[in-house]
Design a protein around this motif. Structure first.
Motif, short mmCIF file in Angstrom:
data_model
loop_
_atom_site.label_atom_id
_atom_site.label_comp_id
_atom_site.label_asym_id
_atom_site.label_seq_id
_atom_site.Cartn_x
_atom_site.Cartn_y
_atom_site.Cartn_z
N UNK A 426 -5.95 -0.54 -6.72
CA UNK A 426 -6.39 0.72 -6.12
C UNK A 426 -6.64 0.58 -4.63
N UNK A 427 -6.94 -0.64 -4.18
CA UNK A 427 -7.21 -0.90 -2.77
C UNK A 427 -5.93 -1.40 -2.10
N UNK A 428 -5.39 -0.63 -1.16
CA UNK A 428 -4.12 -0.98 -0.54
C UNK A 428 -4.21 -2.30 0.22
N UNK A 429 -5.29 -2.51 0.96
CA UNK A 429 -5.42 -3.73 1.75
C UNK A 429 -5.57 -4.95 0.84
N UNK A 430 -6.28 -4.80 -0.24
CA UNK A 430 -6.40 -5.89 -1.20
C UNK A 430 -5.03 -6.25 -1.77
#
Length: 509
Positions: A426-430
């Motif tokens: 859900x977290x793009x940077x992750x």
């Protein structure tokens, strides 16, 4: 929840172990010998004076209809053309320590009538050496193991058949049908238990218990199938008001270990027929048609919540085998795979999953890559795609990446192949950080992101992915393999890595 990793790992652990058993057992006894003759004079009237005689054997304890109509588990057909009283020899390959057999021959000129119905499944064991005589109403055996098979013949002949059912039905005497059916079934079960006691010292306690469980299938299967298929409101109303209905609804079963109950080819078939019958909706005026989506869902949910262990595994296999042509069952497959615990039945579900999806259109995704560029399935339509789904923190996803080392090295520079790795983070940077770690995917692959929608993204819902990692091979925009083998590591010459590469080579042709 069981992961796809565990499902595919069966191909690495269970099947080699089973192959080891068969290879070493076969070194001493590679076949079971079955010799005999067909003593039915009617076959002399058939073309050439011969009949088609065949046996189907399997390691899976199912009824004859499933054994003869499915390629979803290990089985073998042996077929011969024989004349009246002509000696024959069948060499039955040893598939397992215990096997299940249907033995049939044609007995009319059209070749459509078979002697031996679907509920007469013979149990074979390693070391059997048998001779038999087949006739219109009987199969008799001699030789090593014959007591077990003769007991089964006697049990089958003792089952109750209501001979005046058609007369009673035409007269509208539905209550009489079920009253007579109950008395006949109760009496037949007593006779069948006495038959087992007569053979007990020759067949042993375990086999006596298996056949005791089996008699409930002999007693109820054909009867329940008839009730389930009826379209008569009056007949179904009479069934619901009968003592026989109460017997079936409140059935508890013999007090035996699950392993024994599951080894009886007809016992769980009775339980399945019971669920099919008891889940039909009926309001007193209208009777629900069989195989409506609601009916299918009700049967699945009763199996899921009402059973456990190997009995549930076998019922799940029966459910998917029975309704494998119905589109609505695909919504249950992923969960069914996660619930199935015993390897032989889980493999049945894996095979069905593969068959249902192969050739279907793959979801036409439009997803962003790590540079923010939109990548469409249509952009890759001329490539053979290895598509996997993963998320950060998924141990199985990391294991799959390591297992794919040999496949990656083989195809990373192949002009006709692309590796497509789709994350549900859900977290793009992750997600972008995880791509660079090499833990879940190769940075050089086509790495795509579901935009933060995670498991709710349409690509996940359309493909009905319920456990991770999940892998597909896609060719020309269609599913080429829905469950490719879980690779065994960097060595491309052995194990399931070799199998994976062979599958890829087939796709590239």
């Amino acid at each position: 929840m069981i992961s796809i990793k565990r499902i595919n790992r069966i191909l690495l652990t269970v099947l080699p172990a089973f192959a080891f058993f068969v290879t070493h057992a076969s070194a001493a006894t590679p076949f079971i010998s079955l010799k005999g003759r067909v003593a039915d004079p009617e076959i002399q009237q058939m073309p050439g004076g011969k009949t088609r005689l065949y046996a189907i054997v399997s390691e899976c304890p199912f009824n004859g209809m499933i054994l003869s109509g499915s390629a979803n588990f290990k089985s073998k057909m042996i077929e011969l053309k024989v004349g009246f009283n002509e000696p024959f020899t069948m060499m039955i390959p040893l598939l397992a320590r215990r096997m299940y057999m249907i033995l049939r021959y044609e007995d009319n000129l059209l070749g459509r009538k078979w002697v031996n119905d679907n509920n007469n499944v013979y149990i074979l064991e390693n070391g059997d050496d048998l001779r038999c005589v087949l006739s219109k109403n009987d199969i008799r055996f001699t030789g090593k193991g014959s007591a077990r098979l003769n007991c089964q013949t006697d049990l089958h002949q003792a089952k109750f058949i209501l001979k005046d059912r058609t007369t009673l039905f035409n007269a509208g005497q539905f209550s009489a049908i079920y009253s007579k059916q109950k008395k006949g079934i109760d009496s037949a079960i007593k006779v069948q238990k006495a038959v087992i006691n007569r053979y007990r010292s020759r067949i042993g306690r375990e086999m006596a218990d298996i056949l005791t469980a089996n008699i409930y299938g002999l007693a109820y299967n054909s009867f329940l199938a008839g009730v389930r298929m009826t379209g008569s409101v009056e007949e179904y109303s009479a069934f619901l008001a009968s003592e026989l209905y109460n017997d079936i609804r409140n059935f508890k079963g013999p007090v035996l270990p699950q392993s024994i109950l599951a080894a009886a080819p007809l016992y769980t078939d009775f339980l399945f027929e019971r669920e099919l019958t008891l889940t039909r909706l009926f309001d007193g005026m209208q009777l629900e048609a069989n195989a409506e989506p609601r009916h299918i869902a009700a049967v699945y949910n009763r199996i899921k919540s009402g059973y456990s262990g190997v009995i549930r595994d076998k019922l799940l296999a029966s459910f998917f085998l029975y309704w494998k042509t119905r589109p609505s069952i695909t919504s249950f497959l992923e969960e069914g795979l996660s619930l199935a615990g015993q390897d032989r039945y889980r493999l049945v579900l894996i095979n069905i999953s593969e068959q249902l999806r192969v050739g279907a259109d793959f979801f036409p995704f439009e997803l962003e890559d790590t540079q923010g560029k939109l990548v469409r399935l249509s952009d890759l339509s001329e490539k053979l795609l290895i598509v996997d789904f993963w998320y950060t923190g998924c141990p199985g996803c990391a294991n799959l990446k390591r297992a794919m080392a040999g496949v990656w090295q083989t195809y990373k520079d192949h002009p006709g192949v692309r590796f497509v790795s789709i994350s549900i983070d859900k977290d793009r940077e992750q997600w972008k950080r995880s791509v660079q770690t090499h833990e879940y995917t190769e940075p050089e692959a086509v790495n795509l992101y579901t935009g933060g929608a995670g498991k709710n993204h349409p690509v996940i819902k359309s493909l009905q992915i319920g456990a991770y990692p999940k892998m597909f091979i896609v060719k020309d925009g269609k599913v080429f393999s829905a469950n490719p083998p879980w690779p065994s590591g960097p060595d491309t010459s052995t194990g399931t890595t070799r199998e994976f590469i062979q599958l890829m080579q087939k796709g590239l042709q």
